[in-house]
Design a protein around this motif. Structure first.
Motif, PDB file in Angstrom:
ATOM      1  N   ASP A 198      -4.013 -13.053 -19.382  1.00 24.39           N
ATOM      2  CA  ASP A 198      -2.353 -13.242 -19.650  1.00 24.39           C
ATOM      3  C   ASP A 198      -1.228 -11.947 -19.700  1.00 24.39           C
ATOM      4  O   ASP A 198      -1.366 -11.402 -20.259  1.00 24.39           O
ATOM      5  CB  ASP A 198      -2.855 -13.296 -20.716  1.00 24.39           C
ATOM      6  CG  ASP A 198      -4.268 -14.905 -21.404  1.00 24.39           C
ATOM      7  OD1 ASP A 198      -3.259 -16.192 -20.463  1.00 24.39           O
ATOM      8  OD2 ASP A 198      -5.002 -14.868 -21.134  1.00 24.39           O
ATOM      9  N   ILE A 199      -0.815 -12.148 -18.363  1.00 25.56           N
ATOM     10  CA  ILE A 199       0.517 -10.998 -18.567  1.00 25.56           C
ATOM     11  C   ILE A 199       1.823 -11.517 -18.905  1.00 25.56           C
ATOM     12  O   ILE A 199       2.257 -12.133 -18.637  1.00 25.56           O
ATOM     13  CB  ILE A 199       0.600 -10.451 -16.932  1.00 25.56           C
ATOM     14  CG1 ILE A 199      -0.783 -10.345 -16.225  1.00 25.56           C
ATOM     15  CG2 ILE A 199       1.731  -9.587 -16.783  1.00 25.56           C
ATOM     16  CD1 ILE A 199      -1.872  -9.002 -17.668  1.00 25.56           C
ATOM     17  N   THR A 200       2.972 -10.486 -20.174  1.00 25.60           N
ATOM     18  CA  THR A 200       4.039 -10.876 -20.100  1.00 25.60           C
ATOM     19  C   THR A 200       4.865 -10.314 -19.353  1.00 25.60           C
ATOM     20  O   THR A 200       4.481  -9.431 -18.638  1.00 25.60           O
ATOM     21  CB  THR A 200       4.103 -10.622 -21.632  1.00 25.60           C
ATOM     22  OG1 THR A 200       3.701 -10.929 -22.488  1.00 25.60           O
ATOM     23  CG2 THR A 200       6.174 -10.658 -22.475  1.00 25.60           C
ATOM     24  N   LEU A 201       6.192 -11.242 -18.733  1.00 27.71           N
ATOM     25  CA  LEU A 201       6.717 -10.889 -18.041  1.00 27.71           C
ATOM     26  C   LEU A 201       8.066 -11.021 -18.436  1.00 27.71           C
ATOM     27  O   LEU A 201       8.340 -11.450 -19.248  1.00 27.71           O
ATOM     28  CB  LEU A 201       6.454 -11.182 -16.062  1.00 27.71           C
ATOM     29  CG  LEU A 201       6.969 -12.167 -16.344  1.00 27.71           C
ATOM     30  CD1 LEU A 201       7.391 -12.813 -15.172  1.00 27.71           C
ATOM     31  CD2 LEU A 201       5.519 -12.928 -16.564  1.00 27.71           C
ATOM     32  N   ALA A 202       8.902  -9.332 -18.151  1.00 23.48           N
ATOM     33  CA  ALA A 202      10.125  -9.378 -18.388  1.00 23.48           C
ATOM     34  C   ALA A 202      11.284  -8.720 -17.278  1.00 23.48           C
ATOM     35  O   ALA A 202      10.864  -7.721 -16.561  1.00 23.48           O
ATOM     36  CB  ALA A 202      10.518  -9.328 -20.012  1.00 23.48           C
ATOM     37  N   ASN A 203      12.236  -9.247 -16.938  1.00 23.14           N
ATOM     38  CA  ASN A 203      13.274  -8.908 -15.855  1.00 23.14           C
ATOM     39  C   ASN A 203      13.236  -8.572 -14.727  1.00 23.14           C
ATOM     40  O   ASN A 203      13.795  -8.176 -14.242  1.00 23.14           O
ATOM     41  CB  ASN A 203      13.492  -7.358 -17.059  1.00 23.14           C
ATOM     42  CG  ASN A 203      13.731  -6.993 -18.310  1.00 23.14           C
ATOM     43  OD1 ASN A 203      14.947  -7.870 -18.761  1.00 23.14           O
ATOM     44  ND2 ASN A 203      13.539  -6.481 -18.985  1.00 23.14           N
ATOM     45  N   LYS A 204      11.595  -8.889 -14.818  1.00 23.38           N
ATOM     46  CA  LYS A 204      12.270  -8.735 -13.243  1.00 23.38           C
ATOM     47  C   LYS A 204      10.683  -9.972 -12.618  1.00 23.38           C
ATOM     48  O   LYS A 204      10.488 -10.939 -13.615  1.00 23.38           O
ATOM     49  CB  LYS A 204      10.893  -7.396 -12.554  1.00 23.38           C
ATOM     50  CG  LYS A 204      11.885  -6.001 -12.609  1.00 23.38           C
ATOM     51  CD  LYS A 204      11.501  -5.025 -12.482  1.00 23.38           C
ATOM     52  CE  LYS A 204      12.215  -3.707 -11.961  1.00 23.38           C
ATOM     53  NZ  LYS A 204      10.929  -2.597 -12.081  1.00 23.38           N
ATOM     54  N   HIS A 205      10.703 -10.340 -10.925  1.00 24.50           N
ATOM     55  CA  HIS A 205       9.628 -11.309 -11.096  1.00 24.50           C
ATOM     56  C   HIS A 205       7.887 -10.259 -11.497  1.00 24.50           C
ATOM     57  O   HIS A 205       8.174  -9.780 -11.441  1.00 24.50           O
ATOM     58  CB  HIS A 205       9.036 -12.021  -9.689  1.00 24.50           C
ATOM     59  CG  HIS A 205      10.831 -12.561  -9.481  1.00 24.50           C
ATOM     60  ND1 HIS A 205      11.855 -13.250  -9.954  1.00 24.50           N
ATOM     61  CD2 HIS A 205      12.181 -12.705  -8.183  1.00 24.50           C
ATOM     62  CE1 HIS A 205      12.686 -13.565 -10.148  1.00 24.50           C
ATOM     63  NE2 HIS A 205      12.961 -13.065  -9.009  1.00 24.50           N
ATOM     64  N   LEU A 206       7.302 -11.273 -10.906  1.00 21.14           N
ATOM     65  CA  LEU A 206       5.646 -10.512 -11.020  1.00 21.14           C
ATOM     66  C   LEU A 206       5.050 -11.281 -10.102  1.00 21.14           C
ATOM     67  O   LEU A 206       4.588 -12.220 -10.017  1.00 21.14           O
ATOM     68  CB  LEU A 206       5.029 -11.226 -12.607  1.00 21.14           C
ATOM     69  CG  LEU A 206       3.848 -10.873 -12.695  1.00 21.14           C
ATOM     70  CD1 LEU A 206       3.420  -8.959 -12.165  1.00 21.14           C
ATOM     71  CD2 LEU A 206       2.918 -11.307 -13.975  1.00 21.14           C
ATOM     72  N   ALA A 207       4.324 -10.960  -8.891  1.00 24.85           N
ATOM     73  CA  ALA A 207       3.369 -10.856  -8.084  1.00 24.85           C
ATOM     74  C   ALA A 207       1.967 -10.397  -8.405  1.00 24.85           C
ATOM     75  O   ALA A 207       1.696  -9.503  -8.283  1.00 24.85           O
ATOM     76  CB  ALA A 207       3.748 -10.149  -7.013  1.00 24.85           C
ATOM     77  N   ILE A 208       1.183 -11.156  -9.401  1.00 24.19           N
ATOM     78  CA  ILE A 208      -0.027  -9.963  -9.293  1.00 24.19           C
ATOM     79  C   ILE A 208      -1.167 -10.863  -9.186  1.00 24.19           C
ATOM     80  O   ILE A 208      -1.318 -11.987  -8.892  1.00 24.19           O
ATOM     81  CB  ILE A 208      -0.818 -10.021 -11.314  1.00 24.19           C
ATOM     82  CG1 ILE A 208      -1.212  -8.851 -11.395  1.00 24.19           C
ATOM     83  CG2 ILE A 208      -0.396 -11.344 -11.772  1.00 24.19           C
ATOM     84  CD1 ILE A 208      -1.345  -8.623 -13.133  1.00 24.19           C
ATOM     85  N   SER A 209      -3.069  -9.644  -8.732  1.00 22.25           N
ATOM     86  CA  SER A 209      -3.594 -10.331  -8.155  1.00 22.25           C
ATOM     87  C   SER A 209      -4.867  -9.484  -8.938  1.00 22.25           C
ATOM     88  O   SER A 209      -5.252  -9.038  -9.098  1.00 22.25           O
ATOM     89  CB  SER A 209      -3.482 -10.432  -6.723  1.00 22.25           C
ATOM     90  OG  SER A 209      -4.994 -10.878  -6.069  1.00 22.25           O
ATOM     91  N   LEU A 210      -6.131 -10.442  -8.812  1.00 19.06           N
ATOM     92  CA  LEU A 210      -7.473 -10.253  -8.849  1.00 19.06           C
ATOM     93  C   LEU A 210      -8.265 -10.344  -7.888  1.00 19.06           C
ATOM     94  O   LEU A 210      -8.189 -10.575  -6.723  1.00 19.06           O
ATOM     95  CB  LEU A 210      -8.485 -10.912  -9.892  1.00 19.06           C
ATOM     96  CG  LEU A 210      -9.603 -11.231 -10.617  1.00 19.06           C
ATOM     97  CD1 LEU A 210      -9.562 -10.010 -11.788  1.00 19.06           C
ATOM     98  CD2 LEU A 210     -10.354 -12.240 -10.814  1.00 19.06           C
ATOM     99  N   VAL A 211      -8.438  -8.642  -7.887  1.00 15.58           N
ATOM    100  CA  VAL A 211      -8.953  -8.023  -6.915  1.00 15.58           C
ATOM    101  C   VAL A 211     -10.329  -7.538  -6.814  1.00 15.58           C
ATOM    102  O   VAL A 211     -10.975  -7.161  -7.789  1.00 15.58           O
ATOM    103  CB  VAL A 211      -8.259  -6.986  -6.465  1.00 15.58           C
ATOM    104  CG1 VAL A 211      -8.615  -6.090  -5.210  1.00 15.58           C
ATOM    105  CG2 VAL A 211      -6.709  -7.265  -6.282  1.00 15.58           C
TER     106      VAL A 211
END
Length: 288
Positions: A198-211
């Protein structure tokens, strides 16, 4: 005829008389010469062959003659009629089997052949006698249960892309299988695991992955709309010992991960659902 003879005699006398008178004047002995040719004499014998003359100069070789003109191509002949296929002859009778030959010398032993197919199971044997009662064992049920679980947060925003995110705020770490210095969870027990974030994002887009071992297992992309938002996802996977799992920003400049120690957390969690049964059987034998 007689007239011709007379004329000839007159001419002959006149010639002879003229020559005699001429010789008298000159004082030379008389020589009778007549201008009328006499009869041809007998041919003389052929003379001997003369010496061969010198060889003449060898002349220049003559030029080659020109090639003759190419003859015209003859017309193609007609194709002959194809003959008929002859009938197949009858199969001959099988000959009689000859007598067996003498046995030859034995060869060297060959290589061992491949293992044959497993035969069918044999019939069940009779039940054996009951053995003596063994000594009671020591209960170690709690020691046989593998335990692995963690939940971690982060205290800095906007981490670097394409490397493991280091969640340095450890909330729970059963078995210490998560390493906050590397940001990686390392599997110790083979089995089925559950992971979530569960990731909070602000001011930018977010592209996150489980590796998982360098391969993107799941990807999440969240667009920033000017407000704070939460990107979350979860999955279940099988892990072998020494497998590694971590979170990573997979797209450049899409690292809007936000952390505020006062009111917002970005969390990464995981735990073992159940271990591999073969592993548990082996573990039980080691404790027996």
């Amino acid at each position: 005829m007689w007239q011709l003879v007379g004329v000839f005699s007159l001419c002959l006398c006149h010639c002879v008389g003229g020559q005699l008178q001429e010789t008298r004047v000159k004082g030379a002995p008389p020589r009778l010469i007549c201008s009328i040719p006499g009869l041809p004499g007998v041919p003389g014998k052929p003379g001997s062959s003369g010496a061969p003359g010198p060889h003449g100069h060898i002349g220049l070789p003559g030029r080659d003659g020109r090639d003759g003109r190419k003859g015209e191509k003859g017309e193609k002949g007609d194709t002959g009629v194809k003959g008929r296929v002859g009938a197949t002859g009858k199969m001959g009778q099988r000959g009689e089997r000859g007598p067996p030959g003498k046995r030859g010398p034995g060869g060297t032993g060959g290589d061992k052949g491949p293992l044959g197919v497993v035969g069918p199971p044999g019939e069940k044997g009779e039940k054996g006698q009951r053995g003596a009662r063994g000594t009671p064992g020591i209960c170690r049920c709690g020691s046989l249960v593998p335990k692995a679980a963690f939940s971690v947060g982060i205290t800095t925003s906007y981490p670097a892309e394409r490397i493991p995110i280091k969640f340095n705020k450890v909330l729970f770490n059963e078995g210490s299988h998560y390493n906050p210095q590397t940001g990686k969870f390392i599997c110790a027990y083979p089995g089925i695991y559950y992971f979530s974030y569960d990731i909070t994002l602000a001011n930018k887009h977010l592209a996150i992955s489980l590796v998982h071992n360098g391969q993107y297992k799941i990807k999440t992309f969240d667009a920033n709309t000017g407000n704070h938002d939460v990107a979350s996802s979860s999955t279940v996977m099988y892990l072998n010992p020494e497998d590694e799992v971590w979170l990573e920003i997979f797209y450049t400049d899409q690292n809007g991960l936000f952390a505020d120690p006062g009111w917002a957390d970005s969390l990464f969690s995981g735990f073992l659902l159940y271990a591999d049964t073969n592993y548990l059987d082996t573990l039980s034998e080691d404790y027996a």
